[in-house]
Design an enzyme around this catalytic site. Structure first.
Site, PDB file in Angstrom:
ATOM      1  N   LEU A  13      39.835  37.560  46.432  1.00  0.00           N
ATOM      2  CA  LEU A  13      38.411  37.720  46.752  1.00  0.00           C
ATOM      3  C   LEU A  13      37.732  38.666  45.759  1.00  0.00           C
ATOM      4  CD1 LEU A  13      38.757  38.210  50.637  1.00  0.00           C
ATOM      5  CD2 LEU A  13      37.956  36.143  49.477  1.00  0.00           C
ATOM      6  N   GLU A  76      41.465  49.657  38.403  1.00  0.00           N
ATOM      7  CA  GLU A  76      41.409  49.355  39.835  1.00  0.00           C
ATOM      8  C   GLU A  76      41.819  50.535  40.718  1.00  0.00           C
ATOM      9  OE1 GLU A  76      43.362  45.709  40.713  1.00  0.00           O
ATOM     10  OE2 GLU A  76      43.315  46.052  42.868  1.00  0.00           O
TER      11      GLU A  76
HETATM   12  N1  LIG Z   1      37.471  34.847  53.926  1.00  0.00           N
HETATM   13  C1  LIG Z   1      38.698  35.028  53.448  1.00  0.00           C
HETATM   14  N2  LIG Z   1      39.221  34.135  52.585  1.00  0.00           N
HETATM   15  C2  LIG Z   1      40.461  34.298  52.082  1.00  0.00           C
HETATM   16  N3  LIG Z   1      41.258  35.347  52.385  1.00  0.00           N
HETATM   17  C3  LIG Z   1      40.797  36.261  53.234  1.00  0.00           C
HETATM   18  C4  LIG Z   1      39.480  36.157  53.794  1.00  0.00           C
HETATM   19  N4  LIG Z   1      39.274  37.237  54.564  1.00  0.00           N
HETATM   20  C5  LIG Z   1      40.394  37.970  54.503  1.00  0.00           C
HETATM   21  N5  LIG Z   1      41.326  37.400  53.721  1.00  0.00           N
HETATM   22  C6  LIG Z   1      42.647  37.984  53.485  1.00  0.00           C
HETATM   23  O1  LIG Z   1      42.449  38.983  52.513  1.00  0.00           O
HETATM   24  C7  LIG Z   1      43.412  38.864  51.471  1.00  0.00           C
HETATM   25  C8  LIG Z   1      42.831  39.377  50.192  1.00  0.00           C
HETATM   26  O2  LIG Z   1      42.561  40.752  50.345  1.00  0.00           O
HETATM   27  P1  LIG Z   1      41.792  41.590  49.207  1.00  0.00           P
HETATM   28  O3  LIG Z   1      40.434  41.017  48.995  1.00  0.00           O
HETATM   29  O4  LIG Z   1      41.874  43.018  49.573  1.00  0.00           O
HETATM   30  O5  LIG Z   1      42.728  41.240  47.975  1.00  0.00           O
HETATM   31  P2  LIG Z   1      42.369  41.040  46.437  1.00  0.00           P
HETATM   32  O6  LIG Z   1      41.606  42.248  45.985  1.00  0.00           O
HETATM   33  O7  LIG Z   1      41.725  39.725  46.249  1.00  0.00           O
HETATM   34  O8  LIG Z   1      43.821  41.012  45.803  1.00  0.00           O
HETATM   35  P3  LIG Z   1      44.559  42.074  44.836  1.00  0.00           P
HETATM   36  O9  LIG Z   1      43.957  43.430  45.127  1.00  0.00           O
HETATM   37  O10 LIG Z   1      45.991  41.996  45.223  1.00  0.00           O
HETATM   38  O11 LIG Z   1      44.228  41.566  43.470  1.00  0.00           O
HETATM   39  C9  LIG Z   1      43.781  37.404  51.458  1.00  0.00           C
HETATM   40  O12 LIG Z   1      45.073  37.208  50.916  1.00  0.00           O
HETATM   41  C10 LIG Z   1      43.713  37.035  52.940  1.00  0.00           C
HETATM   42  O13 LIG Z   1      44.930  37.326  53.605  1.00  0.00           O
HETATM   43 MG   LIG Z   2      42.150  44.201  45.540  1.00  0.00          MG
END
Ligand SMILES: Nc1ncnc2c1ncn2[C@@H]1O[C@H](COP(=O)(O)OP(=O)(O)OP(=O)(O)O)[C@@H](O)[C@H]1O
Ligand SMILES: [Mg+2]
Length: 276
Positions: A13, A76
């Site tokens: 995300l 980050e």
């Molecule tokens: N709307 C959504 N769509 C997809 N995943 C979601 C959603 N809401 C919550 N999640 C959960 O949040 C997780 C991603 O969390 P976060 O955004 O903190 O990670 P990220 O910053 O994308 O990843 P990283 O920090 O490891 O690069 C997904 O793997 C899923 O389990």
């Molecule tokens: Mg992250």
């Protein structure tokens, strides 16, 4: 009138933080794969002059931004800690030292006190594991559906508990009988007619929650810290996962802390970084 935004482009995300006219922080997220939607939104905000950028997918965001905007990159880990410090102050928490567990696509664990911060560990088990294992074991890919089913599911026919291992003899005193001895451990040793999707998903979520918490507790013990701050969008709108994490953390005599906007520490930190 959005002049500055912080963007945390994560593996799953992309999170955005910006100030409205009343100088309140507004938050928003998009799937990192949906670049056109992210770009559209940014282009609609005519007044943006400065962009704070962080996260593993920084490169793909940077490549599509107009060159007239001033971009401030921050690693980050620094952005996350800046955001967490801001959120802690806003929510009136005060700890001398803490462990920060960021449950993103994967999980990264940091130590922080007034004078230093460092990465102390992590695991590939995180939110991505929850989605990935859910899809592989049940075919369900819709995130909301996964959460709903996991909430209602029952782990008793799939997980093997400590009390089920020790039969006819006393459970060792250091082990609580109701704890999981083996996630999914019952499947290999006891036949069951059929496993319901809800039960499988509840067990996947239990596995993810328990692995993250076990590691966080061990690092908190190693660093002699009481408070563990759990962040990351994985915790968002997921009371059940937060309950699993909180119960186990408390059982191990540590204090779990959840922030209001779980997933946005990096984006808030990237925004703060512009304003420093
Ligand atoms: N709307 C959504 N769509 C997809 N995943 C979601 C959603 N809401 C919550 N999640 C959960 O949040 C997780 C991603 O969390 P976060 O955004 O903190 O990670 P990220 O910053 O994308 O990843 P990283 O920090 O490891 O690069 C997904 O793997 C899923 O389990
Ligand atoms: Mg992250």
């Amino acid at each position: 009138m959005t002049k500055a935004i912080g963007i945390d482009a994560g593996g799953t995300l992309t999170k955005l933080a910006y100030l409205n006219d009343q100088h309140e922080i507004q938050l928003k997220h998009f799937p990192s794969n949906d670049l056109p939607a992210i770009l559209d939104w940014i282009q609609q905000q005519e007044d943006i002059e400065e962009i704070g950028l962080t996260g593993g997918r920084t490169g793909q965001i940077k490549a599509m931004l107009d060159s007239d905007k001033s971009i401030h990159y921050i690693v980050e880990f620094e952005a996350t800690l800046k955001g967490v410090r801001y959120q802690l102050a806003k929510e009136d928490h005060q700890f001398e030292k803490s462990i920060i567990t960021n449950v993103g696509t994967g999980t990264s664990i940091h130590y922080m006190d007034d004078t230093e911060h460092k990465r102390v560990g992590g695991t590939g088990v995180g939110g991505g594991t929850l989605i990935g294992l859910a899809a592989l074991t049940t075919g369900i890919k819709d995130y909301k559906e996964i959460l709903q089913l996991a909430k209602d599911g029952n782990r008793q026919d799939i997980d093997l508990l400590v009390e089920e291992i020790f039969q006819g003899i006393e459970t060792p005193v250091e082990l609580k009988p109701s704890l999981t001895a083996s996630n999914f451990g019952k499947v290999g040793i006891k036949e069951s007619a059929k496993y319901e999707s809800a039960d499988i998903l509840a067990t996947v979520q239990g596995l993810v929650g328990e692995v993250i918490t076990t590691l966080s507790i061990q690092l908190a013990e190693q660093m002699d810290v009481e408070h563990i701050i759990y962040i990351g969008t994985t915790l968002d709108q997921n009371d059940k996962l937060r309950e699993i994490i909180a119960d186990y953390t408390i059982l191990k005599k540590k204090t779990p802390v959840f922030l209001e906007d779980h997933g946005f520490s990096g984006a808030i930190g990237a925004l703060m970084n512009i304003m420093d």
